[in-house]
Scaffold this motif. Structure first.
Motif, PDB file in Angstrom:
ATOM      1  N   SER A 549       0.824  -1.208   0.000  1.00 11.97           N
ATOM      2  CA  SER A 549       0.000   0.000   0.000  1.00 11.97           C
ATOM      3  C   SER A 549       0.859   1.259   0.000  1.00 11.97           C
ATOM      4  O   SER A 549       0.578   2.229  -0.729  1.00 11.97           O
ATOM      5  N   THR A 550       1.914   1.259   0.788  1.00  7.98           N
ATOM      6  CA  THR A 550       2.818   2.411   0.852  1.00  7.98           C
ATOM      7  C   THR A 550       3.492   2.639  -0.499  1.00  7.98           C
ATOM      8  O   THR A 550       3.656   3.779  -0.945  1.00  7.98           O
ATOM      9  N   PHE A 551       3.881   1.560  -1.155  1.00  8.75           N
ATOM     10  CA  PHE A 551       4.475   1.692  -2.484  1.00  8.75           C
ATOM     11  C   PHE A 551       3.492   2.306  -3.473  1.00  8.75           C
ATOM     12  O   PHE A 551       3.845   3.212  -4.250  1.00  8.75           O
ATOM     13  N   HIS A 552       2.254   1.808  -3.498  1.00  7.83           N
ATOM     14  CA  HIS A 552       1.280   2.333  -4.455  1.00  7.83           C
ATOM     15  C   HIS A 552       1.054   3.830  -4.242  1.00  7.83           C
ATOM     16  O   HIS A 552       0.934   4.598  -5.208  1.00  7.83           O
ATOM     17  N   LYS A 553       1.024   4.280  -2.997  1.00 11.68           N
ATOM     18  CA  LYS A 553       0.854   5.711  -2.710  1.00 11.68           C
ATOM     19  C   LYS A 553       2.064   6.503  -3.200  1.00 11.68           C
ATOM     20  O   LYS A 553       1.925   7.611  -3.726  1.00 11.68           O
ATOM     21  N   PHE A 554       3.252   5.952  -3.001  1.00 13.65           N
ATOM     22  CA  PHE A 554       4.458   6.606  -3.518  1.00 13.65           C
ATOM     23  C   PHE A 554       4.381   6.726  -5.035  1.00 13.65           C
ATOM     24  O   PHE A 554       4.646   7.795  -5.609  1.00 13.65           O
ATOM     25  N   TYR A 555       4.012   5.639  -5.698  1.00 13.70           N
ATOM     26  CA  TYR A 555       4.022   5.625  -7.153  1.00 13.70           C
ATOM     27  C   TYR A 555       2.978   6.580  -7.729  1.00 13.70           C
ATOM     28  O   TYR A 555       3.171   7.135  -8.819  1.00 13.70           O
ATOM     29  N   ASP A 556       1.891   6.776  -7.004  1.00  8.39           N
ATOM     30  CA  ASP A 556       0.855   7.702  -7.460  1.00  8.39           C
ATOM     31  C   ASP A 556       1.340   9.151  -7.440  1.00  8.39           C
ATOM     32  O   ASP A 556       0.845   9.986  -8.211  1.00  8.39           O
ATOM     33  N   GLU A 557       2.294   9.469  -6.571  1.00 14.12           N
ATOM     34  CA  GLU A 557       2.730  10.862  -6.406  1.00 14.12           C
ATOM     35  C   GLU A 557       4.125  11.145  -6.958  1.00 14.12           C
ATOM     36  O   GLU A 557       4.470  12.304  -7.178  1.00 14.12           O
ATOM     37  N   CYS A 558       4.925  10.123  -7.144  1.00 19.95           N
ATOM     38  CA  CYS A 558       6.320  10.326  -7.540  1.00 19.95           C
ATOM     39  C   CYS A 558       6.589   9.637  -8.876  1.00 19.95           C
ATOM     40  O   CYS A 558       6.520   8.409  -8.970  1.00 19.95           O
ATOM     41  N   ARG A 559       6.891  10.444  -9.900  1.00 21.57           N
ATOM     42  CA  ARG A 559       7.164   9.859 -11.216  1.00 21.57           C
ATOM     43  C   ARG A 559       8.549   9.219 -11.202  1.00 21.57           C
ATOM     44  O   ARG A 559       9.549   9.849 -10.866  1.00 21.57           O
ATOM     45  N   VAL A 560       8.572   7.956 -11.596  1.00 23.45           N
ATOM     46  CA  VAL A 560       9.829   7.203 -11.566  1.00 23.45           C
ATOM     47  C   VAL A 560      10.563   7.296 -12.895  1.00 23.45           C
ATOM     48  O   VAL A 560      11.786   7.453 -12.935  1.00 23.45           O
ATOM     49  N   LEU A 561       9.837   7.232 -14.014  1.00 21.39           N
ATOM     50  CA  LEU A 561      10.460   7.247 -15.335  1.00 21.39           C
ATOM     51  C   LEU A 561      10.128   8.541 -16.062  1.00 21.39           C
ATOM     52  O   LEU A 561       9.062   9.132 -15.863  1.00 21.39           O
ATOM     53  N   PRO A 562      11.034   9.000 -16.931  1.00 25.05           N
ATOM     54  CA  PRO A 562      10.760  10.231 -17.692  1.00 25.05           C
ATOM     55  C   PRO A 562       9.637  10.026 -18.688  1.00 25.05           C
ATOM     56  O   PRO A 562       9.398   8.909 -19.165  1.00 25.05           O
ATOM     57  N   ARG A 563       8.954  11.117 -18.986  1.00 27.31           N
ATOM     58  CA  ARG A 563       7.859  11.067 -19.954  1.00 27.31           C
ATOM     59  C   ARG A 563       8.356  11.489 -21.329  1.00 27.31           C
ATOM     60  O   ARG A 563       9.193  12.387 -21.451  1.00 27.31           O
ATOM     61  N   GLY A 564       7.800  10.861 -22.340  1.00 28.16           N
ATOM     62  CA  GLY A 564       8.059  11.285 -23.703  1.00 28.16           C
ATOM     63  C   GLY A 564       9.538  11.466 -24.011  1.00 28.16           C
ATOM     64  O   GLY A 564      10.343  10.550 -23.877  1.00 28.16           O
TER      65      GLY A 564
END
Length: 601
Positions: A549-564
């Motif tokens: 659950s903590t990971f999913h919340k992190f991933y929702d707010e913190c972009r891990v990979l660059p876009r485009g």
């Protein structure tokens, strides 16, 4: 920062506000002395991660230093353990301890005054960004981002070893968690211990213990002759005796034996009975082993009860009891005086007719385990064996052991399995009870193992096959496995984009969600140590769910990979370290439960 000793935390392991047993601490309800908006973390140079164990050791170190400097007097000395916890709110820091309140009376100081002394010294500890006193004397500690972020590197480098501790190093443990007759398939009554017993063994090994998994084969007594007679009857086309064994598996055994030795039915009846019994025994034991292997439950030792008698070990066990002075003869029988050690009555070992009782075998078996060098003999017994707890401990005392250390008994409650709205009870193959293999076929290994390990064994349990196999986020096993698969997918996507982790810049992991996730990962070794101490693998399962659950919340707010067309930044790379560290922790936790960690779902 000092190198910590290994710790077992008696009060449990808090993770993001959750604590096994749901016991809450007042620490999480007390804020800083002056409430203020949380400022961005200041990066400080630090060479390694800060863990809860290190914080605990540092508090002990500053206590000792304050005593040496004459600032504090502790007649009872510095405590061996200092409990640090994760506050529910980040406003209260990364870690908190009420040690000043616990020691204030002994130190002859107001709690806040003692806390201030410790806070001044803790502010000079490498990796500690701030130390504040709150409320009546709580110490709230904030860790430097670079120090906490370095944990991601430590976890990835440790790999499968992360979470393992040495809290039980040097302890040899025998875990006996299935005892069955080799006269039929393993059934539903064995399912819970097959999963939980194996998980307990895995967790004990992760805590540093040397563990032997043992299956006790009840292969002595009249039931073996009834088993042989049942197979022989089916081989001759007759029904099994009324007091024999029934079900399709008896016919299958008869056919397998006849295929290997067709001439057997021409032998004298006594020879036939012995051959059908022994060949059926070996075939059925092989089938039990095959079913358990398919359930990822593997035993190091399959111990035959009858070898105790054939080898003279039962008589040897009686000799040990005589030497300790706890045997007596009465009414023509031989008794063990277990009432000397709290049992409700003395136990017969040899009946008037000279026949040994089952308890004589149990005693000899225990003596044999101890003579094989095991420090702790852990028995996992069914709900109908409550009466064995007192007698096993009394028996250990009678042979000269410490019953509170050398013997442990866990009692597991019953499990009901619901399938298609009906309780699974009857088996076409076994004739009376649903088999372990049939339950595994219905639910699957992962869903069944995880669901059985997720609850304390002393509580009754009803599992619905449809519920534990559905692929939705409210199914705990799917939720945790999906988190691992998602983490693996992110790492694959990074590789496809050519984004490499490179060298970790730990100070960049300073987002609040990153800090919360790192703190959760830091708790894993403590969760493992506590699960091992209490023999409770369900703590691992609940921790994994919270961490997912903590990971999913992190991933929702913190972009891990660059876009485009964005270029990958140092922050993206740092977050890949955190992604991989989280994947490692979930995989290691699932492995301790004997559950797979899929990379794709």
């Amino acid at each position: 920062m000092c190198i910590p000793r290994s710790f077992i935390y008696p009060d449990g392991c808090p993770v993001n506000g959750w604590r096994p047993g749901d016991r809450r601490s007042g620490i999480s309800r007390v804020g800083r002395g002056n409430e203020r908006a949380r400022q961005p973390r200041v990066s400080t140079s630090y060479a390694g991660p800060v863990t809860p164990e290190q914080i605990s050791q540092s508090v002990r170190d500053v206590l000792a230093a304050a005593c040496d400097a004459g600032e504090v007097t502790l007649p009872g000395g510095v405590p061996d353990d200092v409990t640090v916890e994760r506050p529910r709110s980040r406003e209260h820091g990364d870690y908190a301890t009420n040690v000043a309140m616990q020691l204030a009376k002994q130190a002859g100081m107001p709690p806040r005054e003692l806390a201030e002394v410790l806070a001044r010294r803790l502010r000079d500890v490498a990796g500690v960004e701030s130390a504040d006193v709150a409320g009546p004397g709580f110490l709230n500690l904030t860790v430097a981002a670079s120090a906490q972020g370095e944990l991601a590197h430590t976890i990835v480098e440790a790999g499968q070893a992360y979470g393992h501790t040495e809290t039980l190093r040097g302890t040899r443990m025998n875990v006996e968690f299935i005892s069955a007759n080799p006269t039929g398939p393993l059934h539903l009554g064995h399912v819970r211990w097959a999963a939980v017993g194996d998980a307990i063994a895995r967790v004990l090994e992760a805590a540093g213990a040397e563990v032997t998994r043992e299956f006790y084969v009840n292969d002595r007594g009249t039931q073996m002759d009834r088993f042989g007679a049942s197979i022989m009857a089916r081989a001759h086309g007759r029904e099994a005796p009324e007091d024999g064994y029934h079900g399709e598996y008896i016919t299958d055994l008869a056919q397998a034996i006849l295929a290997a030795r067709p001439e057997i039915i021409t032998w004298p009846e006594a020879e036939q009975l012995a051959e059908f019994r022994e060949r059926g025994y070996r075939l059925q034991l092989d089938e039990q082993r095959r079913q358990l292997d398919g359930f990822r439950t593997h035993f190091d030792v399959w111990f035959s009860e009858r070898t105790l008698h054939e080898s003279g070990k039962v008589d040897h066990g009686l000799d040990v009891l005589r030497q300790q002075g706890h045997l007596t003869e009465a009414e023509g029988a031989l008794w063990m005086r277990t009432t000397d050690f709290g049992d409700d009555k003395d136990r017969v070992l040899v009946k008037r007719d000279g026949e040994y009782t089952y308890f004589a075998s149990d005693t000899a078996y225990y003596v044999d385990k101890r003579e094989r060098g095991f420090d702790v003999c852990l028995y996992l017994l069914g709900a109908d064996h409550h009466g064995y707890v007192g007698r096993l401990k009394a028996m250990a005392a009678c042979v000269g052991d410490d019953p509170e250390y050398n013997v442990e008994v866990l009692i597991g409650q019953l499990v009901k399995i619901m399938h298609a709205g009906q309780e699974m009870k009857l088996s076409k193959r076994a004739g009376t009870m649903i088999t372990l293999g049939e339950v595994v076929d219905a639910a699957g290994v992962d869903a069944l193992r995880y669901s059985l390990c997720r609850y304390p064994v002393d509580s009754s349990l009803t599992l619905d096959v449809e519920q534990i196999t559905k692929q939705t986020s409210d199914n705990p096993v799917f939720y945790v496995q999906y988190a691992h698969a998602r983490l693996s997918s992110i790492l694959r996507n990074a590789a496809e984009l050519g984004v490499e982790r490179g060298e970790l810049q730990a100070e960049l992991l300073d987002h609040e969600r990153e800090s919360v996730l790192l703190a959760a990962l830091a708790e894993f070794p403590r969760v493992v140590a506590t699960a091992a101490e209490h023999r409770e693998p369900h703590r691992i399962a609940r921790y994994l769910e919270d961490t997912a659950s903590t990971f999913h919340k992190f991933y929702d707010e913190c972009r891990v990979l660059p876009r485009g067309d964005e270029d990958a930044t140092a922050t993206h790379r740092a977050r890949l370290w955190l992604i991989d560290a989280t994947r490692v922790v979930l995989a290691n936790g699932l492995e301790m439960l004997g559950v797979s960690a899929p990379e794709r779902m």
